[in-house]
Enzyme design. Structure first.
Site, PDB file in Angstrom:
ATOM      1  N   LYS A  99       0.666  -1.172   0.351  1.00 32.80           N
ATOM      2  CA  LYS A  99      -0.068   0.046   0.174  1.00 32.80           C
ATOM      3  C   LYS A  99       1.147   1.270  -0.165  1.00 32.80           C
ATOM      4  O   LYS A  99       1.296   1.428   1.530  1.00 32.80           O
ATOM      5  CB  LYS A  99      -1.059  -0.052   1.173  1.00 32.80           C
ATOM      6  CG  LYS A  99      -1.910   1.317   1.617  1.00 32.80           C
ATOM      7  CD  LYS A  99      -3.229   0.353   2.171  1.00 32.80           C
ATOM      8  CE  LYS A  99      -3.109   1.821   3.640  1.00 32.80           C
ATOM      9  NZ  LYS A  99      -3.157   3.069   3.297  1.00 32.80           N
ATOM     10  N   GLY A 160      -7.314   9.417   9.105  1.00 32.24           N
ATOM     11  CA  GLY A 160      -8.095   9.306  10.656  1.00 32.24           C
ATOM     12  C   GLY A 160      -9.111  10.901  10.513  1.00 32.24           C
ATOM     13  O   GLY A 160      -9.697  10.871  11.755  1.00 32.24           O
ATOM     14  N   ALA A 186      -9.288   5.778   3.589  1.00 32.56           N
ATOM     15  CA  ALA A 186      -8.970   7.435   4.209  1.00 32.56           C
ATOM     16  C   ALA A 186     -10.657   7.476   4.837  1.00 32.56           C
ATOM     17  O   ALA A 186     -10.993   7.907   3.541  1.00 32.56           O
ATOM     18  CB  ALA A 186      -8.109   7.549   4.091  1.00 32.56           C
ATOM     19  N   GLY A 187     -10.498   8.136   6.007  1.00 30.06           N
ATOM     20  CA  GLY A 187     -12.328   9.302   5.695  1.00 30.06           C
ATOM     21  C   GLY A 187     -13.307   8.543   6.919  1.00 30.06           C
ATOM     22  O   GLY A 187     -13.751   9.376   6.708  1.00 30.06           O
ATOM     23  N   ASN A 208      -9.017   2.206   9.833  1.00 27.45           N
ATOM     24  CA  ASN A 208      -8.051   1.610   9.900  1.00 27.45           C
ATOM     25  C   ASN A 208      -9.223   3.095  11.775  1.00 27.45           C
ATOM     26  O   ASN A 208     -10.075   2.012  12.770  1.00 27.45           O
ATOM     27  CB  ASN A 208      -6.492   2.154  10.265  1.00 27.45           C
ATOM     28  CG  ASN A 208      -5.882   2.519  11.172  1.00 27.45           C
ATOM     29  OD1 ASN A 208      -6.454   1.638  12.705  1.00 27.45           O
ATOM     30  ND2 ASN A 208      -4.934   2.099  11.123  1.00 27.45           N
ATOM     31  N   THR A 209      -9.310   4.264  11.913  1.00 28.37           N
ATOM     32  CA  THR A 209      -9.606   5.027  13.182  1.00 28.37           C
ATOM     33  C   THR A 209     -10.804   4.805  13.120  1.00 28.37           C
ATOM     34  O   THR A 209     -10.676   4.996  14.413  1.00 28.37           O
ATOM     35  CB  THR A 209      -8.832   6.089  12.635  1.00 28.37           C
ATOM     36  OG1 THR A 209      -7.302   6.667  12.195  1.00 28.37           O
ATOM     37  CG2 THR A 209      -8.754   7.134  13.989  1.00 28.37           C
TER      38      THR A 209
END
Lengths: 256, 68
Positions: A99, A160, A186-187, A208-209
């Site tokens: 990635k 994040g 992301a987002g 992830n976050t």
């Protein structure tokens, strides 16, 4: 009907990909990954702690035989650094996949797309399966595809941030023009965001976050699993067109 | 000889990468190694002879998603 994501001959069992940062400990990471049903787990490359060498290893908790380990070049701000991390990751012997991140700005963590394009081209020529983290820019997605990217990973919003899919129309255009799979990276902030990405037609979502930072990460991991499955099914089923006025769903016939 | 390992001075009598990893009690299966910016293949660990002043980087995988 079988609906598996296949990229360069690799079969993926889930369309939810998971990041392993920001968890309380490895045990929580492992439980969240398990609850999410993901089989792709992204990891960062960092120096071994040589003063505390017996500290635990993430791969003791996330078995590379069970999960597909996707090394990332997170934290790299130059092409040279990204190449260095990618080449090291490959030698750690878990995967040809990377990635690819070339970050352009510390505050927004937006990608440096010129560097990203260069790095994608070089790594693709070296035989890597490259997944570049990019902007929600349809032209750049196309350029990355031409440079040899195996899939493109546009952001929904800054890393994040939890702001969700801020420009679904751009994601839609990327989807229409790309020949390679599109994975939102992301987002995502909560399950409905993941669901929207999948309803739009994305091939997968990396989170992830939104999971690691939730009050209860393990339950959120499960929520994301269902959101991704539901979004994919809804996309395949085909939604009804939006209309301004009501259309009755009960028959007029037989009314008193 | 004196090496630099992960940015820190490291004194050792070992001669090869494999010996260095054993001395440092690092499992070779889980790491990747760079010497003076060249990635070293796992199959070469046994025969790669370290030189005084070499800059060695030993990396592994940690939790991470994106950015930072």
């Amino acid at each position: 009907m079988e609906d598996k994501l296949i990229i360069r001959g690799i079969e993926f069992n889930s369309r939810l990909w998971i990041g392993t940062g920001k968890y309380r400990d490895f045990e929580e990471t492992a439980k969240a990954v398990e609850a999410s049903g993901a089989d792709v787990v992204t990891v960062a490359v960092r120096r071994v702690n040589i003063t505390d060498r017996r500290s635990e290893n993430l791969l003791d908790y996330i078995d590379p035989k069970k999960y597909k380990i996707l090394p990332n070049t997170a934290g790299c701000y130059t092409v040279e650094d990204a190449l260095r991390y990618a080449r090291l990751a490959r030698e750690a012997d878990v995967s040809e996949m990377v990635k690819l991140e070339v970050i352009g700005d510390e505050r927004t963590l937006f990608p440096d797309v010129t560097g990203l394009l260069k790095a994608t081209e070089i790594l693709a020529k070296e035989g890597f399966i490259v997944f570049p983290y990019t902007n929600d820019d349809p032209v750049m997605a196309k350029r990355l595809e031409d440079a040899g990217a195996a899939a493109v990973m546009p952001l929904g919003a800054p890393i994040g941030s939890g702001l969700g899919i801020r420009n679904p129309f751009n994601i839609k255009i990327i989807l229409e023009s790309a020949k390679v799979p599109v994975i939102v990276d992301a987002g995502v902030g909560t399950a409905s965001d993941a669901n929207i990405a999948m309803e739009l037609g994305c091939d997968a979502v990396l989170i992830n976050t939104a999971i690691a930072g939730a009050k209860d990460p393990i339950t959120m991991a499960e929520a994301m699993k269902h959101a991704v499955i539901a979004g994919r099914l809804a996309c395949r089923a085909g939604r009804i067109p939006r209309k301004l006025y009501a259309t009755a769903s009960s028959p007029i016939e037989g009314m008193l | 000889m004196r090496l630099k390992v992960n940015g820190k001075e490291y004194e050792t009598k070992t001669e090869t990468i494999l010996q260095l990893l054993r001395e440092m009690e690092i499992m070779q299966g889980r790491v990747a190694i760079e010497v003076n910016l060249d990635v070293i293949k796992k199959t070469d660990y046994e025969n790669y002879r370290l030189q005084d002043g070499d800059n060695v980087e030993i990396v592994y995988f940690v939790g991470g998603g994106n950015g930072r």
